[in-house]
Write a protein that holds these residues in place. Sequence first.
Motif, PDB file in Angstrom:
ATOM      1  N   GLU A 287       4.379   8.887  -2.780  1.00  0.00           N
ATOM      2  CA  GLU A 287       5.075   7.769  -2.185  1.00  0.00           C
ATOM      3  C   GLU A 287       5.541   6.815  -3.275  1.00  0.00           C
ATOM      4  N   GLU A 288       6.643   6.202  -2.998  1.00  0.00           N
ATOM      5  CA  GLU A 288       7.181   5.234  -3.945  1.00  0.00           C
ATOM      6  C   GLU A 288       6.243   4.040  -4.056  1.00  0.00           C
ATOM      7  N   LEU A 289       5.944   3.666  -5.266  1.00  0.00           N
ATOM      8  CA  LEU A 289       5.015   2.575  -5.488  1.00  0.00           C
ATOM      9  C   LEU A 289       5.696   1.241  -5.224  1.00  0.00           C
ATOM     10  N   SER A 290       4.944   0.286  -4.702  1.00  0.00           N
ATOM     11  CA  SER A 290       5.479  -1.045  -4.469  1.00  0.00           C
ATOM     12  C   SER A 290       5.556  -1.795  -5.789  1.00  0.00           C
ATOM     13  N   ASP A 291       6.250  -2.921  -5.787  1.00  0.00           N
ATOM     14  CA  ASP A 291       6.377  -3.725  -7.002  1.00  0.00           C
ATOM     15  C   ASP A 291       5.021  -4.218  -7.491  1.00  0.00           C
ATOM     16  N   LEU A 292       4.161  -4.596  -6.564  1.00  0.00           N
ATOM     17  CA  LEU A 292       2.834  -5.068  -6.952  1.00  0.00           C
ATOM     18  C   LEU A 292       2.024  -3.944  -7.586  1.00  0.00           C
ATOM     19  N   GLN A 293       2.087  -2.765  -7.015  1.00  0.00           N
ATOM     20  CA  GLN A 293       1.366  -1.623  -7.575  1.00  0.00           C
ATOM     21  C   GLN A 293       1.922  -1.227  -8.937  1.00  0.00           C
ATOM     22  N   LYS A 294       3.221  -1.330  -9.096  1.00  0.00           N
ATOM     23  CA  LYS A 294       3.845  -1.010 -10.378  1.00  0.00           C
ATOM     24  C   LYS A 294       3.364  -1.976 -11.460  1.00  0.00           C
ATOM     25  N   LEU A 295       3.293  -3.250 -11.108  1.00  0.00           N
ATOM     26  CA  LEU A 295       2.822  -4.246 -12.066  1.00  0.00           C
ATOM     27  C   LEU A 295       1.354  -4.026 -12.414  1.00  0.00           C
ATOM     28  N   LEU A 296       0.566  -3.645 -11.429  1.00  0.00           N
ATOM     29  CA  LEU A 296      -0.853  -3.364 -11.664  1.00  0.00           C
ATOM     30  C   LEU A 296      -1.048  -2.184 -12.615  1.00  0.00           C
ATOM     31  N   GLN A 297      -0.129  -1.248 -12.601  1.00  0.00           N
ATOM     32  CA  GLN A 297      -0.224  -0.111 -13.519  1.00  0.00           C
ATOM     33  C   GLN A 297      -0.146  -0.562 -14.974  1.00  0.00           C
ATOM     34  N   PHE A 298       0.542  -1.670 -15.208  1.00  0.00           N
ATOM     35  CA  PHE A 298       0.630  -2.214 -16.566  1.00  0.00           C
ATOM     36  C   PHE A 298      -0.578  -3.085 -16.895  1.00  0.00           C
TER      37      PHE A 298
END
Length: 235
Positions: free
Chosen positions: A69-80
């Motif tokens: 599933e496409e990651l949300s913006d919050l999840q994308k930021l958490l990856q960093f």
Amino acid sequence: MFPACLPLFHSFIHALPLRADLRLLSAAVLAALMLLLLLPSASGAPVEDELVDNPAGDTSGEEGEEVEEELSDLQKLLQFTQRHEKEFKDEFHFDVIFLEHYKSPSFPSRCPSSNFSKEACLQRLAQGLLTFTVLLKNVETEYPDSPIIAAVRLYSGAIVTAIKEKMKHRERVLALTSTQEEQLLKGLINPDTFQRKMMAHSILHHFHTFLVDAKTSLNKMEKPRGQQRRKDVGL
């Protein structure tokens, strides 16, 4: 059956009192029969090779393949931000718990687990993200090439907007004025290089913790409505 008979047929040809031309013709017939018998094996070889060459474990064509599933913006930021712990340990060989000694009162607080309205929590999350974007300017001074800073620029605005869209009174979320930003950053100034770096890492550490808590709070808000999948609002 034919392969077993071929030697007998070959001997029979040479035993007959045939003329040379007839013997050659019979030999040609024998060669043709042998070629016909070998053709099925030859034609099947490439298929076998193709199956062998197929990489083990390659399930790209299998049914039921899971689609990420496409990651949300919050999840994308958490990856960093989740990479920060390793980066800190690699640089100073300390555990991140050490950074609790550098926690500033200016760091935004998370939403309480109880006795707190949804509207108040959303406002705290949005306002907290805006505050952290200012605090991260201190981090950029010490670590200008940090990929976390680049990710914040890319995703933080969309996250704040998405949170505000869930609010009834989004006008209550206000960006800090230039004077407020100056006062906030002034309180972090330290002439000692080590202390400045510790403060920068403390901001990154507590920013990641804030995002994790924000994700937890937003998920809890959705559960009472029975939504398994959040609406496409960037969260």
